[in-house]
Design an enzyme around this catalytic site. Sequence first.
Site, PDB file in Angstrom:
ATOM      1  N   HIS A   1       0.819  -1.217   0.000  1.00  0.00           N
ATOM      2  CA  HIS A   1       0.000   0.000   0.000  1.00  0.00           C
ATOM      3  C   HIS A   1       0.856   1.272   0.000  1.00  0.00           C
ATOM      4  CE1 HIS A   1      -3.964  -1.835   0.429  1.00  0.00           C
ATOM      5  NE2 HIS A   1      -3.406  -2.719   1.223  1.00  0.00           N
TER       6      HIS A   1
ATOM      7  N   HIS B   1      -4.129  -0.334  -6.389  1.00  0.00           N
ATOM      8  CA  HIS B   1      -3.702  -1.681  -6.767  1.00  0.00           C
ATOM      9  C   HIS B   1      -4.848  -2.511  -7.333  1.00  0.00           C
ATOM     10  CE1 HIS B   1      -5.214  -2.586  -2.686  1.00  0.00           C
ATOM     11  NE2 HIS B   1      -5.427  -3.792  -3.156  1.00  0.00           N
TER      12      HIS B   1
ATOM     13  N   ASP C   1     -10.872 -11.087   2.816  1.00  0.00           N
ATOM     14  CA  ASP C   1      -9.570 -10.423   2.701  1.00  0.00           C
ATOM     15  C   ASP C   1      -9.117  -9.968   4.079  1.00  0.00           C
ATOM     16  OD1 ASP C   1      -7.318  -9.039   1.839  1.00  0.00           O
ATOM     17  OD2 ASP C   1      -8.445  -7.274   1.197  1.00  0.00           O
TER      18      ASP C   1
ATOM     19  N   ARG D   1     -16.014 -18.624  13.315  1.00  0.00           N
ATOM     20  CA  ARG D   1     -17.291 -18.514  14.027  1.00  0.00           C
ATOM     21  C   ARG D   1     -18.202 -17.496  13.333  1.00  0.00           C
ATOM     22  NH1 ARG D   1     -19.771 -19.188  19.057  1.00  0.00           N
ATOM     23  NH2 ARG D   1     -21.166 -17.470  19.624  1.00  0.00           N
TER      24      ARG D   1
END
Length: 301
Positions: free
Chosen positions: A133, A153, A228, A250
């Site tokens: 980043h 990106h 992600d 969970r």
Amino acid sequence: SPTLSPTLSPTLSPTLSPTLSPTMARRRRENKIFNDPVHGHIELPGLCVEMMDTPEFQRLRQLKQTGGVYHVFPGASHNRFEHSLGVCHLAGVFIENLMRAQPELSDTVTPADLLCVQVAGLLHDIGHGPYSHLFDARFMVHFAEEGKKPFCHEWASIRMIDHMFERNSLSEAFAAHGLEDGHLHVIQQLILGAEDEAPPFFPWTDPPPEKKWLYQIVANKANGIDVDKFDYFQRDCRALGVSKGFDALRLMRFARVEAVEGPGGGAERAICFHHKEATPTLTPTLTLTLARALTPPNPNP
């Protein structure tokens, strides 16, 4: 003979052809199991394994997941490569949990759709540059045209996917695994997540309302809760020596696909999370968001 002959049998060709025979269909790759330090033994689809073997994907081995943070935290040496494998795995786990809890989803979602989501998870970061980043925020901004959105990106990923598809003749691999060339566009849209995230050169096609929930697995633009983040929260915390504050498995187990009101007023299906899981899940998400918002820009990048 008590010894092995160093030469090939006369019936075999002494050399291997670097290209496939025009009459030979591309061999279907089998699923492969990887021992991931975060998720344990994970099994990825054969098509993903084939795409991993391309030079474009292998370059992710050289890109640090945390960018310049590695220079402060010596344990944060993990790369975009293993993160991408983790996202691909979690995308498959999330879909399997939803389909198991709601078998009726299989009426509108095909195996090709599910494979596309996993491929999108694998390739979502393929457009990252050096230092991840940091490359977007501190380098490419100096080359942005006035009045236009600077480099990101995700946009680079769209172009990189087009390039690797053509350069590596992946059309045959797609066909071997039940996909068509048109599914490449679907994979790219799954990475972008929403139309307003698409670059000017990319033609967006609205998915059917009953399939919009698939666009919330890899890049959830509705609330930011997606696989992600599930992977990099766990992977980054493990490398940094910081305890994580939620259980992604969970959370996915209690998620459901429900009918909600879409932006245009019509009904569409979206991934919803159990209200009892909201606090432990959203707390790290909001903490990260606030931290980014409160970090002042570097006047001397």
